[in-house]
Design an enzyme around this catalytic site. Structure first.
Site, short mmCIF file in Angstrom:
data_model
loop_
_atom_site.label_atom_id
_atom_site.label_comp_id
_atom_site.label_asym_id
_atom_site.label_seq_id
_atom_site.Cartn_x
_atom_site.Cartn_y
_atom_site.Cartn_z
N GLY A 137 1.33 -1.59 0.46
CA GLY A 137 0.37 0.09 0.24
C GLY A 137 0.78 1.26 -0.39
N THR A 228 6.50 -7.62 2.23
CA THR A 228 7.26 -7.35 0.93
C THR A 228 8.98 -7.41 1.73
OG1 THR A 228 6.09 -5.20 0.85
CG2 THR A 228 8.51 -5.17 0.04
N ASP A 256 0.54 1.32 8.54
CA ASP A 256 -0.29 0.87 9.77
C ASP A 256 0.53 0.88 10.89
OD1 ASP A 256 -2.71 0.76 8.67
OD2 ASP A 256 -2.06 -1.83 8.19
N GLY A 300 -5.85 0.52 9.69
CA GLY A 300 -5.01 0.08 10.91
C GLY A 300 -5.81 -1.51 11.15
N ILE A 410 -5.16 9.94 4.27
CA ILE A 410 -4.10 10.00 5.42
C ILE A 410 -3.07 9.62 4.34
CG2 ILE A 410 -6.02 9.94 7.09
CD1 ILE A 410 -4.47 7.64 8.12
N1 LIG Z 1 5.10 -13.91 2.84
C1 LIG Z 1 5.30 -13.79 1.52
N2 LIG Z 1 6.21 -14.18 1.17
C2 LIG Z 1 6.68 -13.29 -0.24
N3 LIG Z 1 6.33 -12.15 -0.98
C3 LIG Z 1 5.19 -11.84 -0.14
C4 LIG Z 1 4.57 -12.62 1.29
N4 LIG Z 1 3.99 -11.52 1.95
C5 LIG Z 1 3.76 -11.23 0.75
N5 LIG Z 1 4.55 -10.78 -0.17
C6 LIG Z 1 4.48 -9.29 -1.42
O1 LIG Z 1 4.47 -8.39 -0.73
C7 LIG Z 1 4.18 -7.64 -1.41
C8 LIG Z 1 3.59 -6.17 -0.76
O2 LIG Z 1 2.77 -7.69 0.39
P1 LIG Z 1 1.34 -6.66 0.89
O3 LIG Z 1 1.38 -7.75 1.80
O4 LIG Z 1 0.73 -6.73 0.07
O5 LIG Z 1 2.23 -5.55 1.94
P2 LIG Z 1 3.22 -4.62 2.42
O6 LIG Z 1 4.44 -5.13 2.16
O7 LIG Z 1 2.84 -3.33 2.26
O8 LIG Z 1 2.60 -5.41 3.97
C9 LIG Z 1 3.07 -8.47 -3.26
O9 LIG Z 1 4.04 -8.81 -4.15
C10 LIG Z 1 2.72 -9.47 -1.58
O10 LIG Z 1 3.20 -10.93 -3.13
O1 LIG Z 2 -6.74 -1.07 -0.68
P1 LIG Z 2 -5.24 -1.24 -0.45
O2 LIG Z 2 -4.41 -0.44 -1.27
O3 LIG Z 2 -5.14 -2.89 -0.43
O4 LIG Z 2 -5.32 -0.75 1.13
C1 LIG Z 2 -5.59 -1.09 2.08
C2 LIG Z 2 -4.79 -1.12 3.28
O5 LIG Z 2 -2.91 -1.06 3.55
C3 LIG Z 2 -2.85 -0.68 4.40
O6 LIG Z 2 -3.11 0.73 4.73
C4 LIG Z 2 -2.04 -1.49 5.53
O7 LIG Z 2 -0.93 -1.56 3.85
P2 LIG Z 2 0.62 -2.31 4.18
O8 LIG Z 2 -0.22 -3.72 4.91
O9 LIG Z 2 0.99 -2.09 2.29
O10 LIG Z 2 1.04 -1.32 5.04
C5 LIG Z 2 -4.56 -0.72 5.28
O11 LIG Z 2 -4.14 -0.13 6.90
C6 LIG Z 2 -5.84 -1.62 4.61
O12 LIG Z 2 -6.49 -2.23 5.14
#
Ligand SMILES: Nc1ncnc2c1ncn2[C@@H]1O[C@H](COP(=O)(O)OP(=O)(O)O)[C@@H](O)[C@H]1O
Ligand SMILES: O=P(O)(O)OC[C@H]1O[C@](O)(COP(=O)(O)O)[C@@H](O)[C@@H]1O
Ligand SMILES: [Mg+2]
EC number: 2.7.1.11
Length: 494
Positions: A137, A228, A256, A300, A410
């Site tokens: 995000g 990520t 978050d 969050g 935000i």
């Molecule tokens: N357990 C994991 N192992 C490898 N890649 C992951 C894993 N979880 C998420 N990703 C990859 O990381 C990227 C971002 O993950 P996401 O959960 O959407 O956001 P954030 O990194 O902000 O928590 C995506 O491309 C997703 O496919």
């Molecule tokens: O609608 P999207 O782009 O999936 O994002 C919503 C989510 O992104 C967040 O901001 C968290 O994003 P990340 O996991 O990428 O940090 C959450 O609070 C929210 O649920």
């Protein structure tokens, strides 16, 4: 008392003697942390324990742990900003994870290597081909981090091959990369979002590492949250398996604020500030009508940090609901009773709810996950608004409720001054550590000092609000809201 310089370190393989008793079979070494070269029997990560200063050193992996590396003087030795004043970091300097200790107990804490430029580096600037990617995000400050990674690589280290990966992990193999230089990134910090684009899903490790190998990339800067960073760890492990000289540098991003170990994530400060506008509007609306209720939903998913800090900073919020603190609506000690009492007293009430709060109570058809595997959540704000209206109507009271959902507002803004400074330090720290040969690491502030943190350590758990922590107590003390503990609320301290 300072930490002694250049301690003798004991290097051990986490798998130890095969019985999980790692410390029983250490291979002793008298080298300094950065000189230590160990070829482990298997692929398990390495830790360094028992430095002279006490504590356990959670050492990020170093390319020298599994391949022979050349050594160069840091190009910044001749730099006006660094070389002239000698701002290089002693490679054995560490940052403790906990700083509060009890004088009656032995000092015990995890230690992380201190971030910052090293006098000796293991990449020649001409050899470096760097790639930068943003995933997950949006978050205020992404563009500032991109800009500062480029400026540090280009300006301080003299790197000329810097690539931007478009639209997250999948961009490594599904899109053309773009060239980055100081001109391209000029002024991007004034814009919200990420100039590279971002996405969820698409983290196919083998395909990503294939693309990295094919393009000859040897530094990757991966900006993203917990998901990520797990992806970054997988890339690092795959690169190591293939024996590629690749520095994998993680830069933690999450609105978050749920990345573990670090003090806070960039953009969080901006998000809390931005949420104030919504809370102010909710307060104005609520105080301008009889029985006014202002309800604001903030982001969050599993961590209520934005809601908690927005409430603490606002002082106009009567009730803050977060995922970590269960609550119940009806009966004595419940939310409705509390709101009723506030309305009777002040004729208005302001509520902030984090998007993951009260999910177990929300009747919803939402199910499944997003492309990254994150559970989709029901709109708890809408549910709370509807539920409150109905319940007060049933009691013969017509509340005037205004529901404000500033969710994306935000996080889509540019970062504020404090976050901009923070992003700069993070980006520079990541480049310094990659040049020093570290890999599979994340940078971030630990008790105010920037550190190099192994990604596998950082991704073991997520951070969330601890209701037993003093910050939540401060919130309750500040706005006087109850704990909703009667029906299984805040858990008893073990
Ligand atoms: N357990 C994991 N192992 C490898 N890649 C992951 C894993 N979880 C998420 N990703 C990859 O990381 C990227 C971002 O993950 P996401 O959960 O959407 O956001 P954030 O990194 O902000 O928590 C995506 O491309 C997703 O496919
Ligand atoms: O609608 P999207 O782009 O999936 O994002 C919503 C989510 O992104 C967040 O901001 C968290 O994003 P990340 O996991 O990428 O940090 C959450 O609070 C929210 O649920
Ligand atoms: Mg996440």
């Amino acid at each position: 008392m300072g930490f002694p310089r250049r301690p003798t370190v004991v290097v051990y393989n986490k798998s130890g003697n095969g019985n999980g008793d790692a410390a029983t079979s250490p291979q002793k070494s008298t080298k300094t942390v950065e000189d230590t070269v160990v070829f482990p029997a298997d692929d398990d990560n390495l830790c360094v324990v028992d430095p002279l200063c006490g504590g356990t050193l959670m050492k990020a992996q170093h390319l020298g742990d599994f391949m022979k590396l050349p050594k160069y003087n840091n190009p910044m030795l001749d730099d006006e900003a660094y070389g002239a004043v000698g701002h290089f970091i002693d490679p054995d300097d560490v940052v403790p994870q906990t700083v509060v200790h009890n004088i009656n107990k032995p000092l015990s804490t995890n230690l992380f290597l201190r971030a910052g430029p090293r006098a000796q580096v293991h990449f020649h600037p001409n050899e470096v081909k760097a790639a930068i990617v943003t995933c997950g995000g949006l978050c205020p400050g992404l563009n500032t981090v991109i800009r500062e990674v480029v400026m540090t690589l280009w300006g301080r280290y003299g790197v000329r091959k810097i690539l931007g990966v478009k639209n997250g992990y999948r961009g490594f193999y599904a899109e053309n990369l773009i060239e980055l230089n100081p001109e391209v990134v000029d002024g991007i910090h004034r814009r919200g979002g990420t100039m590279l684009g971002t996405s969820r899903g698409g983290s196919v490790t083998a395909k990503i590492v294939d693309a990295i190998e094919y393009r000859g990339i040897n530094h990757v800067y991966i900006i993203g949250g917990d998901g990520t960073q797990k992806g970054a760890l997988a890339i690092h492990e795959e690169a190591r398996k293939r024996g590629i000289k690749l520095a994998v540098a993680g830069i933690p991003k999450t609105i978050d604020n749920d990345v573990d170990i670090i003090d806070r994530s960039f953009g969080f400060d901006t998000a809390v500030e931005e949420a104030q506008h919504a809370i102010n509007a909710a307060h104005v609306e609520a105080t301008s009508t009889p029985l006014g209720v202002g309800l604001v939903k903030v982001m969050g998913r599993h961590a209520g940090f934005i809601a908690m800090h927005s409430t603490l900073s606002s002082r106009d919020v009567d009730l803050c609901l977060i995922p970590e603190v269960p609550f119940f609506m009806d009966g004595p000690g419940g939310v409705i009773e509390y709101i009723e009492s506030k309305l009777a007293l002040n004729n208005h009430v302001v509520i902030v709810i984090a998007e993951g709060a009260g999910q177990e109570q929300v009747q919803s058809h939402v199910s499944g996950t997003d492309a990254s595997g994150n559970k989709l959540l029901a709109d708890c704000g809408l549910w709370l608004a509807t539920d409150m209206k109905e319940k007060f109507k049933a009691r013969g009271q017509e509340i005037c409720l205004k529901y404000i959902d500033p969710t994306y507002m935000i996080r889509a803004v540019p970062s504020n001054a404090a976050d901009n400074v923070y992003c700069t330090v993070l980006a520079q720290a990541a480049v310094h550590a990659a040049f020093a040969g570290y890999t599979g690491f994340m940078v971030g502030p630990v008790n105010g000092r920037h550190a190099i943190i192994p990604i596998d350590v950082a991704t073991q758990t997520s951070s969330s609000v601890n209701p037993q922590d003093r910050m939540w107590a401060r919130l309750m003390a500040s706005n006087g809201q109850p704990s909703f503990a009667k029906k299984g609320g805040v858990q008893k301290k073990k």
